[in-house]
Design an enzyme around this catalytic site. Structure first.
Site, PDB file in Angstrom:
ATOM      1  N   ARG A 163      -8.422   8.490   4.548  1.00  0.00           N
ATOM      2  CA  ARG A 163      -9.363   7.306   4.152  1.00  0.00           C
ATOM      3  C   ARG A 163     -10.156   6.729   5.452  1.00  0.00           C
ATOM      4  O   ARG A 163     -11.319   6.636   5.541  1.00  0.00           O
ATOM      5  CB  ARG A 163      -8.839   6.194   3.513  1.00  0.00           C
ATOM      6  CG  ARG A 163      -9.353   4.834   3.440  1.00  0.00           C
ATOM      7  CD  ARG A 163      -8.383   3.787   2.955  1.00  0.00           C
ATOM      8  NE  ARG A 163      -7.444   3.478   4.002  1.00  0.00           N
ATOM      9  CZ  ARG A 163      -7.884   2.765   4.968  1.00  0.00           C
ATOM     10  NH1 ARG A 163      -8.618   2.151   5.123  1.00  0.00           N
ATOM     11  NH2 ARG A 163      -6.523   2.597   5.765  1.00  0.00           N
ATOM     12  N   ARG A 164      -9.346   6.511   6.455  1.00  0.00           N
ATOM     13  CA  ARG A 164      -9.913   6.063   7.869  1.00  0.00           C
ATOM     14  C   ARG A 164     -11.110   7.185   8.358  1.00  0.00           C
ATOM     15  O   ARG A 164     -12.067   6.953   8.664  1.00  0.00           O
ATOM     16  CB  ARG A 164      -8.996   5.839   8.616  1.00  0.00           C
ATOM     17  CG  ARG A 164      -8.271   4.496   8.311  1.00  0.00           C
ATOM     18  CD  ARG A 164      -6.962   4.388   9.219  1.00  0.00           C
ATOM     19  NE  ARG A 164      -6.264   3.017   8.847  1.00  0.00           N
ATOM     20  CZ  ARG A 164      -4.926   2.947   8.828  1.00  0.00           C
ATOM     21  NH1 ARG A 164      -4.251   3.905   9.395  1.00  0.00           N
ATOM     22  NH2 ARG A 164      -4.360   1.633   8.552  1.00  0.00           N
ATOM     23  N   SER A 176      -4.878   8.932   8.528  1.00  0.00           N
ATOM     24  CA  SER A 176      -5.348   8.382   7.146  1.00  0.00           C
ATOM     25  C   SER A 176      -6.604   9.136   6.870  1.00  0.00           C
ATOM     26  O   SER A 176      -7.744   9.208   7.495  1.00  0.00           O
ATOM     27  CB  SER A 176      -5.608   7.006   7.225  1.00  0.00           C
ATOM     28  OG  SER A 176      -6.527   6.410   6.267  1.00  0.00           O
ATOM     29  N   CYS A 198      -1.272   7.859  -2.777  1.00  0.00           N
ATOM     30  CA  CYS A 198      -1.605   6.912  -1.349  1.00  0.00           C
ATOM     31  C   CYS A 198      -2.098   7.815  -0.364  1.00  0.00           C
ATOM     32  O   CYS A 198      -2.345   7.157   0.705  1.00  0.00           O
ATOM     33  CB  CYS A 198      -0.121   6.254  -1.102  1.00  0.00           C
ATOM     34  SG  CYS A 198       1.113   7.129  -0.917  1.00  0.00           S
ATOM     35  N   LYS A 236       0.873  -1.065   0.021  1.00  0.00           N
ATOM     36  CA  LYS A 236       0.001   0.005  -0.012  1.00  0.00           C
ATOM     37  C   LYS A 236       0.979   1.326   0.140  1.00  0.00           C
ATOM     38  O   LYS A 236       0.250   2.431  -0.217  1.00  0.00           O
ATOM     39  CB  LYS A 236      -0.918  -0.123   1.109  1.00  0.00           C
ATOM     40  CG  LYS A 236      -0.592   0.487   2.460  1.00  0.00           C
ATOM     41  CD  LYS A 236      -1.791   0.627   3.377  1.00  0.00           C
ATOM     42  CE  LYS A 236      -1.549   1.015   4.775  1.00  0.00           C
ATOM     43  NZ  LYS A 236      -2.520   1.389   5.555  1.00  0.00           N
ATOM     44  N   ASP A 237       2.173   1.074   0.161  1.00  0.00           N
ATOM     45  CA  ASP A 237       3.006   2.323   0.421  1.00  0.00           C
ATOM     46  C   ASP A 237       3.759   2.696  -1.203  1.00  0.00           C
ATOM     47  O   ASP A 237       4.116   3.347  -1.485  1.00  0.00           O
ATOM     48  CB  ASP A 237       3.989   2.125   1.189  1.00  0.00           C
ATOM     49  CG  ASP A 237       3.626   2.404   2.750  1.00  0.00           C
ATOM     50  OD1 ASP A 237       2.565   2.950   2.906  1.00  0.00           O
ATOM     51  OD2 ASP A 237       4.406   1.444   3.655  1.00  0.00           O
TER      52      ASP A 237
END
Ligand code: DPM
Length: 358
Positions: free
Chosen positions: A147-148, A145, A259, A96-97
């Site tokens: 996203r989170r 994050s 990312c 994911k990085d």
């Protein structure tokens, strides 16, 4: 082949190549590299493996949220420089990085079987027994994050979200030794690899928080031209993981997301079917575009002989069916196009601008 190849000779005159593995210095990176090294050692007992540890920009800048540093290949650049200079031959990363487009000359030669890809809640010890649902109102959750935060803000509007940076050790310390955070959110896979599974109070299912593209999978990056090493590491590929991660990465690339954008996915392989759910969010989660698609990834055993011609979103999985790889990539592109038609670009552009301005 390059003149930099190192050769070692044992007492019996047997010659074998020395393979150097580059790694970041963090404990998680070391553990991940060691686990790939021991897999390789099992399969190729005659190969000499050496581990070379380096610091990356992502390790040096610990006080800024990842999404704000503005460096695309935060954790990977120094390691890629070392690969390019033939100082190392293999670099192990969390998939994911790794950006969805790698710089020319590099490729992902293997994607290993995925760990649990979900996110986990780690509570401050004083909150033992509680959940995101039952924590007191205005409890502060640590995550940097986007996203989170986007997904959880929508789902748990009574909670507050603040940035937390540093490697896993630092974050757990910040959580336990201060009163700043009621809980933090981390990838279950990282916690498991560190041997901290017992700190997981609950795993977040897709209805609460979908995971990041490639989360939980390890990737082995190599020089694209180094056919010997490519062939050597290809045995590490786990085909279901490869197919899932190619669809996820194709989805992200087609959305032109880096990312650090609020993009999340969920994938499954069931028989010959590959399922992908993907979503984009506004920073506060109030806007969300989410859809699912599926495709048949029948395994035809038509394995690719020429790795060169067959790179899918940076991955050269030349021991997985090329028909299946193409289908997986198409699935990601098609789902992204569906969301783009519904306005995903606007949501992501606004999220990026807002995040840069904060
Ligand atoms: C990326 C993100 C994070 C990492 C963004 C995201 C988390 C950043 C943060 C792209 N990389 O997930 O939305 O929490 O501030 C990272 C971790 C792992 C790989 C740690 C983690 C371990 C798990 C794995 C950091 N990269 O996410 O808890 O191998 O997938």
């Amino acid at each position: 082949m390059s003149e930099n190849i190192s050769i070692s000779q044992d007492g019996n005159g047997k010659v074998s190549r020395i393979i150097r593995m580059g790694t970041r210095k963090s404990q998680l990176a070391r553990i991940q590299t060691d686990s790939v090294a021991s897999r390789l050692k099992e399969i190729y007992p005659d190969v000499h493996l050496e581990i070379v540890a380096m610091s990356t920009i992502g390790d040096k800048i610990l006080d800024t949220a990842l999404s704000k540093i503005g460096e695309k290949s935060l954790f990977t650049k120094e390691l890629e420089n070392a690969l390019e200079r033939n100082e190392v031959d293999i670099v192990v990363h969390s998939l994911k990085d790794l950006p969805t487009s790698l710089p020319p000359g590099f490729t992902i030669g293997a994607v290993l079987q995925r760990e649990n890809p979900h996110d986990a809640v780690v509570l401050h010890p004083k909150n033992a027994g509680l959940t995101l649902n039952s924590l007191p109102e205005k409890s502060v959750i640590g995550t940097s994050s986007l996203r989170r935060a986007a997904q959880l803000k929508k789902r748990f509007p009574q909670l507050e979200f603040e940035n937390i940076r540093g490697n896993l050790n630092t974050r757990l310390k910040k959580l336990d030794e201060k009163e700043d955070y009621a809980a933090i959110i981390l990838a279950a896979a990282g916690l498991k690899r560190m041997g901290w599974e017992t700190r997981i109070s609950h795993i977040l299912g897709p209805e609460d928080c979908m995971y990041a593209v490639g989360q939980g999978a390890l990737a082995v990056e190599v020089r694209a031209q180094d056919k010997d090493i490519l062939k050597m590491v290809s045995v590490l590929n786990h085909s279901d993981t490869v197919l899932r991660c190619i669809s996820e990465r194709a989805f992200l690339r087609q959305l032109e997301g880096g990312c650090s954008v609020p993009v999340a996915v969920h994938t499954e392989v069931n028989g010959s079917m590959l399922y992908l759910t993907g979503a984009v969010y506004s920073l506060d989660g109030s806007e969300c575009l989410k859809n699912s698609m599926e495709i048949c990834v029948e395994i035809d055993n038509k394995v690719n002989e020429s790795a060169q011609e067959c790179v899918h979103v940076g991955v050269s999985a030349n021991n997985v069916s090329s028909v299946a790889l193409e289908a997986a990539e198409k699935l990601g592109v098609d789902l992204a196009n569906l969301l783009l038609n519904k306005g995903a670009k606007d949501i992501l552009t606004t999220a990026r601008k807002l995040n840069d301005a904060q």
